[in-house]
Design an enzyme around this catalytic site. Structure first.
Site, PDB file in Angstrom:
ATOM      1  N   CYS A 261      21.569  22.537  31.674  1.00 27.83           N
ATOM      2  CA  CYS A 261      21.653  23.954  31.996  1.00 27.83           C
ATOM      3  C   CYS A 261      21.599  24.770  30.711  1.00 27.83           C
ATOM      4  CB  CYS A 261      22.935  24.239  32.787  1.00 27.83           C
ATOM      5  SG  CYS A 261      24.456  23.763  31.940  1.00 27.83           S
ATOM      6  N   TYR A 262      22.477  25.737  30.570  1.00 35.97           N
ATOM      7  CA  TYR A 262      22.539  26.574  29.374  1.00 35.97           C
ATOM      8  C   TYR A 262      23.471  25.974  28.326  1.00 35.97           C
ATOM      9  CZ  TYR A 262      21.021  30.106  32.838  1.00 35.97           C
ATOM     10  OH  TYR A 262      20.378  30.799  33.832  1.00 35.97           O
TER      11      TYR A 262
END
Length: 306
Positions: A261-262
């Site tokens: 993800c981030y």
């Protein structure tokens, strides 16, 4: 000491609170966007008996990984201050904010973090504080002071991947990679660092001189994390709905998955979703795009659809 349900409804948790079991530990794991403070938000309103869990405690922050994994010894010490024992039933909840990526994924991250350290009697309050209030249940400003616990953590590195391991996995191309970022970041259409990465880096004053490539890993499939939520109720979807979600995005939850993800938070939502379907072979690349976008060679970053 038996197993506990991974998902609890407001009613189920209220019934547990009313019984006042000695093993129940409720943690407010909310992430509060700056300049607000999570502790202040907790002090003003939280579930009866809940204790604030500070996610920045014991975390060695760097520009590559602002929210890295905690030192197991320090994590154990912190969990003991929260009154957690080996037989505790831990219930996690968070509160509602405007940024989609800060809603609900805190639950999944701490669920996964605890599981990765051998603590498995953990439930998530589906719908969080918002659903709790919508169902008419009370909150309080009273802050509990638990007795020190004696929990023992057991480090399990098989549930996550480091950057070198992720490079090898991407190069081989034989494992499902699920990227939970918004499509605009996955496709490289939005500027980096992303909003979640920026918030995480700013939390530790690490944003200066950070340059992150745009795009995604070759072979990755995009399944934005917010798809696991039923936005009519803010609750996690049913098993049938989760099965349909994975199918619609070309992902087989019965086969091994690596999620990213981030900053290593929303990726944990995929680990949670596959767990709810009876599959516990999802690993999390906890450095995620904040690390990958700074370290990966150009041939390890693409904007092409897979």
């Amino acid at each position: 000491m038996g197993e506990v349900d991974t998902i609890l409804t407001s009613l189920e948790l209220k019934q547990r609170i009313d019984v006042c079991p000695d093993d129940l530990v409720i943690l407010d794991v909310s992430i509060v966007p700056p300049p607000a403070d999570g502790q202040d938000a907790y002090n003003k309103q939280h579930l009866p008996g809940a204790i604030y869990f500070d996610q920045r405690r014991s975390v060695p922050a760097t520009r590559l990984i602002p929210f890295s994994l905690p030192d197991p010894v320090k994590l154990q010490e912190y969990l003991r201050t929260l009154g957690i024992n080996n037989d505790s039933h831990i219930v996690l909840y968070d509160r509602d904010f405007t940024l989609p990526d800060l809603l609900t994924n805190a639950n999944a991250r701490i669920w996964w973090l605890l599981k990765a350290h051998g603590i498995t009697r953990v439930s998530i309050l589906t719908g969080g504080l918002r659903k709790w209030l919508a169902d008419g249940y009370p909150t309080t400003e009273e802050i509990p002071h638990p007795k020190p616990g004696s929990v023992t953590v057991q480090f399990n590195p098989s549930l996550w991947l480091t950057y070198p391991e992720m490079v090898d996995l991407v190069a081989k191309g034989d494992t499902q990679i699920v990227d939970t970022r918004e499509p605009r970041y996955f496709k490289g259409e939005a500027e980096e660092p992303s909003e979640p990465s920026t918030l995480a880096l700013e939390a530790f004053d690490l944003l200066d001189d950070v340059h992150i490539k745009q795009g995604h890993m070759p072979g990755a499939k995009n399944l934005p994390f917010f798809n696991i939520i039923n936005w009519d109720t803010y609750c996690i979807k049913t098993k049938e709905e989760l099965e349909q979600m994975f199918k619609a995005h070309g992902v087989d939850p019965s086969k091994p998955i690596v999620s990213t993800c981030y900053i290593g938070y929303t990726a944990c939502s995929i680990a949670l979703a596959t767990h709810l379907l009876g599959h516990d072979h999802t690993r999390v690349y906890y450095g995620s795009w904040t690390e990958w976008g700074q370290r990966a060679k150009d041939d390890m970053v693409t904007k092409e659809d897979n």
